[in-house]
Write a protein that holds these residues in place. Structure first.
Motif, PDB file in Angstrom:
ATOM      1  N   ASP A 365      34.831  13.478  -4.111  1.00  0.00           N
ATOM      2  CA  ASP A 365      34.052  13.507  -2.866  1.00  0.00           C
ATOM      3  C   ASP A 365      34.156  12.232  -2.040  1.00  0.00           C
ATOM      4  OD1 ASP A 365      33.131  16.095  -3.466  1.00  0.00           O
ATOM      5  OD2 ASP A 365      31.515  15.272  -4.702  1.00  0.00           O
ATOM      6  N   ALA A 366      35.031  11.301  -2.451  1.00  0.00           N
ATOM      7  CA  ALA A 366      35.221  10.090  -1.644  1.00  0.00           C
ATOM      8  C   ALA A 366      36.163  10.400  -0.482  1.00  0.00           C
ATOM      9  CB  ALA A 366      35.796   8.967  -2.504  1.00  0.00           C
ATOM     10  N   THR A 367      35.997   9.682   0.616  1.00  0.00           N
ATOM     11  CA  THR A 367      36.914   9.806   1.747  1.00  0.00           C
ATOM     12  C   THR A 367      38.004   8.756   1.604  1.00  0.00           C
ATOM     13  OG1 THR A 367      35.166  10.634   3.193  1.00  0.00           O
ATOM     14  CG2 THR A 367      37.134   9.744   4.249  1.00  0.00           C
ATOM     15  N   VAL A 368      39.245   9.183   1.619  1.00  0.00           N
ATOM     16  CA  VAL A 368      40.378   8.278   1.439  1.00  0.00           C
ATOM     17  C   VAL A 368      41.294   8.375   2.653  1.00  0.00           C
ATOM     18  CG1 VAL A 368      40.307   8.464  -1.072  1.00  0.00           C
ATOM     19  CG2 VAL A 368      41.772  10.016   0.242  1.00  0.00           C
ATOM     20  N   HIS A 369      42.110   7.345   2.808  1.00  0.00           N
ATOM     21  CA  HIS A 369      43.115   7.350   3.867  1.00  0.00           C
ATOM     22  C   HIS A 369      44.440   7.825   3.273  1.00  0.00           C
ATOM     23  CE1 HIS A 369      44.824   6.186   7.733  1.00  0.00           C
ATOM     24  NE2 HIS A 369      45.869   5.729   7.061  1.00  0.00           N
ATOM     25  N   VAL A 370      45.072   8.778   3.924  1.00  0.00           N
ATOM     26  CA  VAL A 370      46.349   9.331   3.474  1.00  0.00           C
ATOM     27  C   VAL A 370      47.440   8.833   4.409  1.00  0.00           C
ATOM     28  CG1 VAL A 370      47.663  11.431   2.993  1.00  0.00           C
ATOM     29  CG2 VAL A 370      45.196  11.386   2.578  1.00  0.00           C
ATOM     30  N   SER A 371      48.389   8.076   3.850  1.00  0.00           N
ATOM     31  CA  SER A 371      49.508   7.553   4.638  1.00  0.00           C
ATOM     32  C   SER A 371      50.797   8.194   4.158  1.00  0.00           C
ATOM     33  CB  SER A 371      49.623   6.030   4.498  1.00  0.00           C
ATOM     34  OG  SER A 371      48.450   5.398   4.951  1.00  0.00           O
ATOM     35  N   HIS A 373      54.951   8.267   5.289  1.00  0.00           N
ATOM     36  CA  HIS A 373      56.016   7.814   6.178  1.00  0.00           C
ATOM     37  C   HIS A 373      57.353   7.935   5.458  1.00  0.00           C
ATOM     38  CE1 HIS A 373      53.026   5.974   8.830  1.00  0.00           C
ATOM     39  NE2 HIS A 373      52.448   5.519   7.745  1.00  0.00           N
ATOM     40  N   GLY A 374      58.412   7.898   6.236  1.00  0.00           N
ATOM     41  CA  GLY A 374      59.732   7.743   5.634  1.00  0.00           C
ATOM     42  C   GLY A 374      60.463   9.011   5.307  1.00  0.00           C
ATOM     43  N   LEU A 375      59.863  10.189   5.514  1.00  0.00           N
ATOM     44  CA  LEU A 375      60.549  11.433   5.189  1.00  0.00           C
ATOM     45  C   LEU A 375      60.682  12.333   6.421  1.00  0.00           C
ATOM     46  CD1 LEU A 375      58.905  12.252   1.748  1.00  0.00           C
ATOM     47  CD2 LEU A 375      61.240  11.527   2.136  1.00  0.00           C
ATOM     48  N   THR A 376      60.604  11.738   7.604  1.00  0.00           N
ATOM     49  CA  THR A 376      60.702  12.539   8.820  1.00  0.00           C
ATOM     50  C   THR A 376      62.072  13.186   8.955  1.00  0.00           C
ATOM     51  OG1 THR A 376      61.268  10.517  10.030  1.00  0.00           O
ATOM     52  CG2 THR A 376      58.968  11.226  10.069  1.00  0.00           C
ATOM     53  N   ASP A 377      63.108  12.584   8.361  1.00  0.00           N
ATOM     54  CA  ASP A 377      64.442  13.173   8.440  1.00  0.00           C
ATOM     55  C   ASP A 377      64.571  14.392   7.541  1.00  0.00           C
ATOM     56  OD1 ASP A 377      64.177  11.611   6.151  1.00  0.00           O
ATOM     57  OD2 ASP A 377      66.328  11.175   6.039  1.00  0.00           O
ATOM     58  N   ARG A 378      63.547  14.702   6.761  1.00  0.00           N
ATOM     59  CA  ARG A 378      63.601  15.879   5.885  1.00  0.00           C
ATOM     60  C   ARG A 378      62.567  16.932   6.282  1.00  0.00           C
ATOM     61  NH1 ARG A 378      64.970  13.599  -0.188  1.00  0.00           N
ATOM     62  NH2 ARG A 378      66.643  12.213   0.467  1.00  0.00           N
ATOM     63  N   GLY A 379      62.115  16.858   7.514  1.00  0.00           N
ATOM     64  CA  GLY A 379      61.179  17.872   7.989  1.00  0.00           C
ATOM     65  C   GLY A 379      59.732  17.535   7.723  1.00  0.00           C
ATOM     66  N   GLU A 381      56.272  15.264   8.566  1.00  0.00           N
ATOM     67  CA  GLU A 381      55.653  14.530   9.658  1.00  0.00           C
ATOM     68  C   GLU A 381      55.130  13.188   9.168  1.00  0.00           C
ATOM     69  OE1 GLU A 381      52.512  16.795  11.287  1.00  0.00           O
ATOM     70  OE2 GLU A 381      53.749  18.528  11.784  1.00  0.00           O
ATOM     71  N   ASP A 382      55.235  12.173  10.053  1.00  0.00           N
ATOM     72  CA  ASP A 382      54.481  10.943   9.813  1.00  0.00           C
ATOM     73  C   ASP A 382      53.003  11.277   9.972  1.00  0.00           C
ATOM     74  OD1 ASP A 382      56.429   9.201   9.233  1.00  0.00           O
ATOM     75  OD2 ASP A 382      56.295   8.006  11.048  1.00  0.00           O
ATOM     76  N   HIS A 383      52.181  10.763   9.072  1.00  0.00           N
ATOM     77  CA  HIS A 383      50.761  11.030   9.246  1.00  0.00           C
ATOM     78  C   HIS A 383      49.920   9.909   8.648  1.00  0.00           C
ATOM     79  CE1 HIS A 383      52.331  13.247   5.709  1.00  0.00           C
ATOM     80  NE2 HIS A 383      51.281  12.782   5.089  1.00  0.00           N
ATOM     81  N   ASP A 384      48.872   9.568   9.357  1.00  0.00           N
ATOM     82  CA  ASP A 384      47.848   8.630   8.904  1.00  0.00           C
ATOM     83  C   ASP A 384      46.516   9.299   9.195  1.00  0.00           C
ATOM     84  OD1 ASP A 384      48.888   5.940   7.948  1.00  0.00           O
ATOM     85  OD2 ASP A 384      50.048   6.195   9.788  1.00  0.00           O
ATOM     86  N   VAL A 385      45.924   9.868   8.167  1.00  0.00           N
ATOM     87  CA  VAL A 385      44.686  10.621   8.363  1.00  0.00           C
ATOM     88  C   VAL A 385      43.687  10.266   7.271  1.00  0.00           C
ATOM     89  CG1 VAL A 385      45.809  12.573   9.519  1.00  0.00           C
ATOM     90  CG2 VAL A 385      45.603  12.580   7.032  1.00  0.00           C
ATOM     91  N   ASP A 386      42.427  10.483   7.564  1.00  0.00           N
ATOM     92  CA  ASP A 386      41.366  10.354   6.566  1.00  0.00           C
ATOM     93  C   ASP A 386      41.025  11.743   6.041  1.00  0.00           C
ATOM     94  OD1 ASP A 386      41.228   7.624   6.942  1.00  0.00           O
ATOM     95  OD2 ASP A 386      39.670   7.769   8.483  1.00  0.00           O
ATOM     96  N   GLU A 387      40.941  11.853   4.716  1.00  0.00           N
ATOM     97  CA  GLU A 387      40.597  13.136   4.107  1.00  0.00           C
ATOM     98  C   GLU A 387      39.587  12.915   2.986  1.00  0.00           C
ATOM     99  OE1 GLU A 387      43.310  16.550   3.835  1.00  0.00           O
ATOM    100  OE2 GLU A 387      44.883  15.036   3.690  1.00  0.00           O
ATOM    101  N   ARG A 419      46.484  17.442   3.979  1.00  0.00           N
ATOM    102  CA  ARG A 419      47.625  16.835   4.639  1.00  0.00           C
ATOM    103  C   ARG A 419      48.504  16.029   3.694  1.00  0.00           C
ATOM    104  NH1 ARG A 419      47.535  15.939  10.035  1.00  0.00           N
ATOM    105  NH2 ARG A 419      49.692  15.322   9.675  1.00  0.00           N
ATOM    106  N   ALA A 420      48.019  15.740   2.500  1.00  0.00           N
ATOM    107  CA  ALA A 420      48.785  14.890   1.580  1.00  0.00           C
ATOM    108  C   ALA A 420      50.028  15.610   1.094  1.00  0.00           C
ATOM    109  CB  ALA A 420      47.913  14.476   0.398  1.00  0.00           C
ATOM    110  N   GLU A 421      51.147  14.878   1.050  1.00  0.00           N
ATOM    111  CA  GLU A 421      52.410  15.406   0.571  1.00  0.00           C
ATOM    112  C   GLU A 421      52.953  14.500  -0.528  1.00  0.00           C
ATOM    113  OE1 GLU A 421      55.034  15.765   3.888  1.00  0.00           O
ATOM    114  OE2 GLU A 421      53.762  17.183   4.966  1.00  0.00           O
ATOM    115  N   THR A 422      53.933  14.992  -1.253  1.00  0.00           N
ATOM    116  CA  THR A 422      54.550  14.202  -2.312  1.00  0.00           C
ATOM    117  C   THR A 422      55.100  12.899  -1.734  1.00  0.00           C
ATOM    118  OG1 THR A 422      55.151  16.213  -3.492  1.00  0.00           O
ATOM    119  CG2 THR A 422      56.320  14.203  -4.099  1.00  0.00           C
TER     120      THR A 422
END
Length: 728
Positions: A365-371, A373-379, A381-387, A419-422
């Motif tokens: 139940d904590a709110t974390v920041h999800v960053s 980057h670096g995989l835009t060439d593989r489809g 998205e860059d993303h910086d979101v709080d979840e 929004r979190a990805e590998t």
């Protein structure tokens, strides 16, 4: 290690949240397909009491290979976490696929682990891909041990397998790869084969009998002592050679009896440092047995010899804008830094993220920041979101067991991170950080797909997006030149799993179509054309005439339009219309439907009508003029050429170079690298290497890797171009 008998009874099977990094061991199992990794994991789970005697978890299912695809294909296709407990230590066992197409799952396991168990089959030996993974672990100093399986196979020879492992993994120091135990064989059966019934501990000089399904300790007979002493002396010398006590070897050679406790401490330190690599033997438990052969010994090694997360150097961490950030190693009280090492979708829970915490403590139940980057060439998205983090759990087969927290050094599954990805980093909302990503192999096998029906077309984009989020080794491409949707995969098995997941998990049926490369057209010589568009059908008519000249330009020049009209033959307001029509026709192609490039088109003359001329008429005339110029000229079909670099063992260099030449490739040179491997550089038409990822693996027995990069377009040989034109 080996000096205790049954000092470690099976601990409670239900994994709990660890309270300190020192009580955690993260171990990845590595080995070729069929070496017995999954069977070994289940044997360890049985010995620790995590599963019952039938090899099942308490509430149904198996602890590994629980995915429906894995059941159908009879092999692991994804990373699986199996947490067990032994002697008060939580052991996170990371079972990885052995097939080369799923090396991305293996790399994720290596990232999450602090030590590796290399599982080799006594029946199959050590393959080239396993050696390559060993070299990867050696490059980062990861501690390793070797487990020999399939000792029940005919002609299985543990001593010979140990020698092979020493040659394959020992490098310049084969004495750093030595057995801690020797198999104890029972009486020969009718087929002349003597089954392995137990182990002989070399340091403890004890026999451990597993023939009844329980580990029982006894003393060796007089006739067994000579063989034990010979192997024991070699083991002691290997341990002392890695000891930090420089006087120990002199004392040993001087005849002093070194205390077993001292030897075990030095062994444990050498294993944790990654300078000594013990060899053990293991076999699954038989029907009704409580312990698999060698599992207790293996658990002792893991808990006492493998490093804790505190001993691992954390990956580089920066702020989101790239500023370096220093963190204490594995500090549960430090700022939160965790990494998503695997993403999967559950039909009931939704997206589930397997997370390794490197600093701080992750709580539900904590709110974390999800960053990310670096995989835009593989489809991606860059993303910086709080979840907001959902429930934390420990996976066990298909079940998820709730955790109250996850400290630095431990692993857990996190639900509902939409929004979190590998590869993404989780950090504190008010202190966002970013971890340096781990290296992933490039997907080099193209799979062109299209929706099977209109209903599938509506769901295809979402399904592909979820696949890409789960698997960073897959690249999604929307090719604007060929208008194809292309999934770039690591191999045929990888693509098969992707298609099956689209169908079974996301309900999308797709058809596989031939992959197209981006061909181009150009003029081989100067040519001229006249476009005449004259129509009269009542009211305003259409009138436009233009004359153009087309000449080839050097590669990469694109299309150049030049206006040389004099005397107002084409009114100034219609010159852009001619250019627009010419460029539109060039985009469609003039012979085989491929874009026209690298030409200069010069507008020389034309005619107009004061009433019937219009923008549309001159666009049409321009297109007609270009088509007429092409009809009277020789048109080259241009194909993309790739720069290909192949890293291959010296034994296969000749075969690789011959194969590249057979693909119309030009070998540019070779370069000797470390590890008896050669880098072959070549330029090869892309149309010839569509399946090269599969063919190279077969050609090199899985030991070669290659990289490709676009170089340029160049004219296709006439006979090949003619075949392409006939297919239009």
């Amino acid at each position: 290690m080996g000096d205790k008998a049954n000092a470690h009874p099976g601990a409670a099977g239900r994994a709990t949240a660890a309270d300190h990094p020192a009580s955690v061991r993260n171990v990845v199992l590595v080995g070729h397909c069929g070496s017995g990794k999954t069977t070994l994991v289940e044997a360890l789970a049985l010995t620790t009491g995590a599963v019952n005697r039938a090899g099942r978890v308490e509430d149904g299912g198996t602890v590994s290979d629980y995915d429906e695809i894995e059941h159908r294909q009879q092999r692991s296709v994804q990373l699986s976490l199996v947490p067990v407990e032994w002697d008060g230590i939580k052991i996170n066992l990371l079972d990885t696929p052995g097939y080369a197409d799923f090396v991305g799952e293996l790399r994720a396991g290596l990232r999450a682990a602090d030590a590796a168990l290399f599982v080799v089959s006594a029946a199959d030996g050590v393959d080239g891909s396993t050696r390559m993974v060993w070299d990867e672990c050696a490059a980062v100093g990861m501690p390793r041990a070797i487990v020999v399986t399939h000792l029940e196979a005919a002609r299985a020879d543990f001593e010979e397998m140990t020698r092979i492992c020493a040659e394959a993994f020992g490098g310049d120091d084969p004495d750093a790869v030595l057995p801690l135990y020797l198999p104890l064989r029972g009486p020969e059966g009718p087929d002349g084969h003597a089954p392995v019934t137990g182990l002989t501990g070399l340091l403890s000089r004890k026999l451990f009998d597993y023939s009844t399904g329980e580990r029982k300790e006894s003393e060796p007979g007089e006739d067994q002592l000579p063989a034990i002493e010979e192997a024991r002396n070699r083991l002691i010398e290997g341990i002392i050679a890695e000891s930090e006590d420089e006087t120990l070897m002199d004392r040993y050679l001087g005849g002093e009896q070194i205390d077993v406790g001292t030897l075990i401490e030095d062994l444990e330190r050498a294993v944790a440092r990654g300078t000594f690599f013990p060899v053990l033997a293991a076999a699954p438990a038989g029907e009704g047995a409580r312990q698999g052969l060698g599992t207790v010994e293996l658990l002792e090694l893991v808990t006492r010899g493998f490093p804790t997360p505190l001993e691992r150097e954390a990956p580089r961490v920066t702020t989101v804008d790239g500023q370096p950030r220093e963190l204490k190693p594995c500090d549960p009280g430090g700022p939160l830094v965790a990494e998503v090492v695997k993403t999967s979708s559950d039909p009931y829970v939704g997206r589930v993220s397997l997370v390794r915490v490197f600093s701080g403590t992750l709580r539900p139940d904590a709110t974390v920041h999800v960053s990310g980057h670096g995989l835009t060439d593989r489809g991606h998205e860059d993303h910086d979101v709080d979840e907001r983090v959902g429930a934390l759990s420990a996976p066990f087969g298909k079940q998820q067991r709730t955790l109250t927290h996850c400290i630095a050094g431990d692993l857990a599954c996190v639900a509902k991170l939409g929004r979190a990805e590998t590869g993404d980093t989780l950090s504190a909302k008010d202190d966002p950080l970013l971890m340096e990503p781990w290296q992933m192999p490039d997907p080099l096998l193209p799979l062109a797909i299209q929706a099977h029906s209109k209903a599938d077309e509506d769901k295809l984009s979402q399904g592909l997006g979820r696949l890409a989020a789960e698997d960073p080794t897959m690249r999604l491409e929307q090719n604007q030149h060929t208008h194809q949707v292309v999934l770039w995969c690591l191999g045929e098995a990888h693509s098969d799993v992707a298609l099956e997941r689209l169908r079974s998990r996301y309900g999308v049926q797709v058809d596989v179509v031939p992959h197209k490369v981006s061909l181009r057209e150009t003029f081989a010589a100067r040519s001229a054309g006249r476009g005449r568009h004259v129509k009269q059908s009542g009211g305003h008519g259409q009138y436009a005439v233009c004359e153009i000249e087309v000449e080839p330009l050097p590669g990469g020049s694109g299309i150049e339009f030049v206006d040389k009209v004099v005397g107002g033959a084409v009114p100034r307001q219609f010159v852009p219309s001619v250019e627009k029509g010419v460029r539109a026709q060039a985009a469609k192609g003039v012979v085989a439907g491929h874009p026209l490039v690298d030409v200069r088109i010069t507008l020389l003359d034309g005619k107009a009508h004061s009433v019937d001329s219009s923008d549309a008429a001159f666009q049409t005339a321009g297109a007609l003029a270009l088509r007429e110029a092409a009809a009277d000229a020789r048109i080259h079909l241009l194909e993309p050429v790739a720069e290909v670099s192949v890293l291959v063992g010296d034994d296969y260099v000749g075969a690789v170079m011959s194969d590249l030449s057979g693909r119309r490739g030009r070998v540019l040179g070779t370069e000797q690298t470390s590890g008896s491997r050669t880098l072959v550089r070549a330029e090869v038409p892309e149309i010839e290497i569509g399946r090269y990822a599969v063919d190279l693996r077969s050609l090199s027995h899985g030991t070669a890797r290659f990289h490709r990069a676009y170089a340029r377009h160049e004219p296709m040989p006439p006979q090949v171009a003619e075949k392409i034109r006939q297919q239009v």
